[in-house]
Design a protein around this motif. Sequence first.
Motif, PDB file in Angstrom:
ATOM      1  N   ASN A 163      16.038  -6.465 -10.216  1.00  0.00           N
ATOM      2  CA  ASN A 163      14.659  -7.777 -10.129  1.00  0.00           C
ATOM      3  C   ASN A 163      14.428  -7.562  -8.655  1.00  0.00           C
ATOM      4  O   ASN A 163      13.048  -7.617  -8.584  1.00  0.00           O
ATOM      5  CB  ASN A 163      15.009  -8.849 -10.274  1.00  0.00           C
ATOM      6  CG  ASN A 163      15.365  -9.102 -11.878  1.00  0.00           C
ATOM      7  OD1 ASN A 163      14.768  -8.357 -12.488  1.00  0.00           O
ATOM      8  ND2 ASN A 163      16.125  -9.949 -12.353  1.00  0.00           N
ATOM      9  N   HIS A 205       3.157  -2.555  -3.485  1.00  0.00           N
ATOM     10  CA  HIS A 205       2.205  -2.161  -4.142  1.00  0.00           C
ATOM     11  C   HIS A 205       0.976  -2.975  -3.860  1.00  0.00           C
ATOM     12  O   HIS A 205      -0.098  -2.652  -3.748  1.00  0.00           O
ATOM     13  CB  HIS A 205       2.420  -2.195  -5.372  1.00  0.00           C
ATOM     14  CG  HIS A 205       1.434  -1.679  -6.631  1.00  0.00           C
ATOM     15  ND1 HIS A 205       0.857  -0.315  -6.126  1.00  0.00           N
ATOM     16  CD2 HIS A 205       0.598  -2.267  -7.479  1.00  0.00           C
ATOM     17  CE1 HIS A 205      -0.206   0.014  -7.039  1.00  0.00           C
ATOM     18  NE2 HIS A 205      -0.126  -1.086  -7.872  1.00  0.00           N
ATOM     19  N   PHE A 206       1.154  -4.355  -3.827  1.00  0.00           N
ATOM     20  CA  PHE A 206       0.256  -5.325  -3.662  1.00  0.00           C
ATOM     21  C   PHE A 206      -0.235  -5.252  -1.921  1.00  0.00           C
ATOM     22  O   PHE A 206      -1.406  -5.321  -2.036  1.00  0.00           O
ATOM     23  CB  PHE A 206       1.025  -6.628  -3.862  1.00  0.00           C
ATOM     24  CG  PHE A 206       0.068  -7.914  -3.413  1.00  0.00           C
ATOM     25  CD1 PHE A 206      -1.126  -8.247  -4.443  1.00  0.00           C
ATOM     26  CD2 PHE A 206       0.046  -8.789  -2.421  1.00  0.00           C
ATOM     27  CE1 PHE A 206      -2.137  -9.201  -4.391  1.00  0.00           C
ATOM     28  CE2 PHE A 206      -0.905  -9.669  -2.316  1.00  0.00           C
ATOM     29  CZ  PHE A 206      -1.997  -9.874  -3.163  1.00  0.00           C
ATOM     30  N   ARG A 207       0.540  -4.986  -1.210  1.00  0.00           N
ATOM     31  CA  ARG A 207       0.204  -4.616   0.309  1.00  0.00           C
ATOM     32  C   ARG A 207      -0.729  -3.466   0.140  1.00  0.00           C
ATOM     33  O   ARG A 207      -1.689  -3.314   1.210  1.00  0.00           O
ATOM     34  CB  ARG A 207       1.468  -4.508   1.050  1.00  0.00           C
ATOM     35  CG  ARG A 207       1.859  -5.647   1.910  1.00  0.00           C
ATOM     36  CD  ARG A 207       2.761  -5.449   2.685  1.00  0.00           C
ATOM     37  NE  ARG A 207       3.917  -6.417   2.913  1.00  0.00           N
ATOM     38  CZ  ARG A 207       5.009  -6.404   3.621  1.00  0.00           C
ATOM     39  NH1 ARG A 207       5.484  -5.051   4.070  1.00  0.00           N
ATOM     40  NH2 ARG A 207       5.640  -7.481   3.590  1.00  0.00           N
ATOM     41  N   ASN A 208      -0.315  -2.465  -0.442  1.00  0.00           N
ATOM     42  CA  ASN A 208      -0.877  -1.173  -0.605  1.00  0.00           C
ATOM     43  C   ASN A 208      -2.538  -1.573  -0.974  1.00  0.00           C
ATOM     44  O   ASN A 208      -3.485  -0.913  -0.798  1.00  0.00           O
ATOM     45  CB  ASN A 208      -0.628  -0.035  -1.266  1.00  0.00           C
ATOM     46  CG  ASN A 208       0.660   0.432  -0.430  1.00  0.00           C
ATOM     47  OD1 ASN A 208       0.714   0.468   0.807  1.00  0.00           O
ATOM     48  ND2 ASN A 208       1.799   1.039  -1.058  1.00  0.00           N
ATOM     49  N   HIS A 226      12.318  -4.239  -8.000  1.00  0.00           N
ATOM     50  CA  HIS A 226      10.953  -4.414  -8.664  1.00  0.00           C
ATOM     51  C   HIS A 226      10.170  -5.393  -7.568  1.00  0.00           C
ATOM     52  O   HIS A 226       8.839  -5.178  -7.820  1.00  0.00           O
ATOM     53  CB  HIS A 226      11.316  -4.807 -10.201  1.00  0.00           C
ATOM     54  CG  HIS A 226      10.147  -4.936 -10.935  1.00  0.00           C
ATOM     55  ND1 HIS A 226       9.375  -3.992 -11.082  1.00  0.00           N
ATOM     56  CD2 HIS A 226       9.434  -5.856 -11.759  1.00  0.00           C
ATOM     57  CE1 HIS A 226       8.190  -4.497 -11.734  1.00  0.00           C
ATOM     58  NE2 HIS A 226       8.347  -5.615 -12.285  1.00  0.00           N
ATOM     59  N   GLU A 227      10.614  -6.301  -7.613  1.00  0.00           N
ATOM     60  CA  GLU A 227       9.833  -7.543  -6.741  1.00  0.00           C
ATOM     61  C   GLU A 227       9.396  -6.736  -5.359  1.00  0.00           C
ATOM     62  O   GLU A 227       8.274  -6.973  -4.967  1.00  0.00           O
ATOM     63  CB  GLU A 227      10.670  -8.478  -6.403  1.00  0.00           C
ATOM     64  CG  GLU A 227       9.924  -9.800  -5.631  1.00  0.00           C
ATOM     65  CD  GLU A 227      10.924 -11.132  -5.422  1.00  0.00           C
ATOM     66  OE1 GLU A 227      10.753 -11.599  -4.281  1.00  0.00           O
ATOM     67  OE2 GLU A 227      11.748 -11.297  -6.292  1.00  0.00           O
ATOM     68  N   LYS A 228      10.188  -6.006  -4.813  1.00  0.00           N
ATOM     69  CA  LYS A 228       9.709  -5.426  -3.421  1.00  0.00           C
ATOM     70  C   LYS A 228       8.644  -4.346  -3.743  1.00  0.00           C
ATOM     71  O   LYS A 228       8.116  -4.152  -3.021  1.00  0.00           O
ATOM     72  CB  LYS A 228      10.984  -4.672  -3.010  1.00  0.00           C
ATOM     73  CG  LYS A 228      11.116  -4.491  -1.529  1.00  0.00           C
ATOM     74  CD  LYS A 228      10.605  -5.597  -0.637  1.00  0.00           C
ATOM     75  CE  LYS A 228      11.006  -5.335   0.714  1.00  0.00           C
ATOM     76  NZ  LYS A 228      10.794  -6.430   1.593  1.00  0.00           N
ATOM     77  N   GLN A 229       9.030  -3.603  -4.940  1.00  0.00           N
ATOM     78  CA  GLN A 229       7.929  -2.580  -5.325  1.00  0.00           C
ATOM     79  C   GLN A 229       6.721  -3.316  -5.635  1.00  0.00           C
ATOM     80  O   GLN A 229       5.380  -2.794  -5.090  1.00  0.00           O
ATOM     81  CB  GLN A 229       8.366  -1.840  -6.444  1.00  0.00           C
ATOM     82  CG  GLN A 229       9.305  -0.955  -6.110  1.00  0.00           C
ATOM     83  CD  GLN A 229       9.933  -0.071  -7.239  1.00  0.00           C
ATOM     84  OE1 GLN A 229       9.665  -0.343  -8.570  1.00  0.00           O
ATOM     85  NE2 GLN A 229      10.557   1.277  -7.066  1.00  0.00           N
ATOM     86  N   GLN A 230       6.558  -4.473  -6.083  1.00  0.00           N
ATOM     87  CA  GLN A 230       5.282  -5.157  -6.467  1.00  0.00           C
ATOM     88  C   GLN A 230       4.722  -5.706  -5.256  1.00  0.00           C
ATOM     89  O   GLN A 230       3.584  -5.585  -4.969  1.00  0.00           O
ATOM     90  CB  GLN A 230       5.598  -6.328  -7.369  1.00  0.00           C
ATOM     91  CG  GLN A 230       5.698  -5.910  -8.874  1.00  0.00           C
ATOM     92  CD  GLN A 230       5.922  -7.145  -9.788  1.00  0.00           C
ATOM     93  OE1 GLN A 230       6.288  -8.206  -9.314  1.00  0.00           O
ATOM     94  NE2 GLN A 230       5.771  -6.880 -11.073  1.00  0.00           N
ATOM     95  N   LYS A 231       5.526  -6.077  -4.176  1.00  0.00           N
ATOM     96  CA  LYS A 231       5.175  -6.566  -2.772  1.00  0.00           C
ATOM     97  C   LYS A 231       4.585  -5.219  -2.129  1.00  0.00           C
ATOM     98  O   LYS A 231       3.258  -5.610  -1.716  1.00  0.00           O
ATOM     99  CB  LYS A 231       6.075  -7.138  -2.035  1.00  0.00           C
ATOM    100  CG  LYS A 231       6.403  -8.441  -2.457  1.00  0.00           C
ATOM    101  CD  LYS A 231       7.439  -9.133  -1.466  1.00  0.00           C
ATOM    102  CE  LYS A 231       7.803 -10.572  -1.837  1.00  0.00           C
ATOM    103  NZ  LYS A 231       9.126 -11.081  -1.111  1.00  0.00           N
TER     104      LYS A 231
END
Length: 135
Positions: free
Chosen positions: A119, A129-132, A122-127
């Motif tokens: 989790n 991805h969101f930053r990108n 996944h959360e870090k990847q979403q962050k």
Amino acid sequence: MRSYFNGITHKNLDLIESLKEETKLMRKKQRHNDKLLEELTCKNRNIKEPLKKAKSDLGKLGNDLDFFRKQKKTLEAEKGKLLLLEDNLKDMGWRHEVLFQRLHAIESDRNRYRKALSNAVHEKQQKIHFRNLIG
């Protein structure tokens, strides 16, 4: 004098006759005793054989008894060992159960940590991805 010798002769004849009768009775008694001796000898033989067999059986049974006693001692010793091993097995069973429960607890913790890690990743990847996307 003649009557004197006739008296002695009659006495001797009577003595001979009584001795013959006594001899006859003694022979009859001897035959009876011989038959009795033969019967008793036969009975003795008939008693000696079973006695001899019984003594032989007694010796064999004595040996069997000694063997039985040794086997009984061995069995008692083995029974003591078996009880000790059963106690050890019971202790090992309890240890196994405790370790098995600890394993389940550790596996549960591991699965919870993996899920938390997954989790978090996944959360870090979403962050990221969101930053990108924003950035």
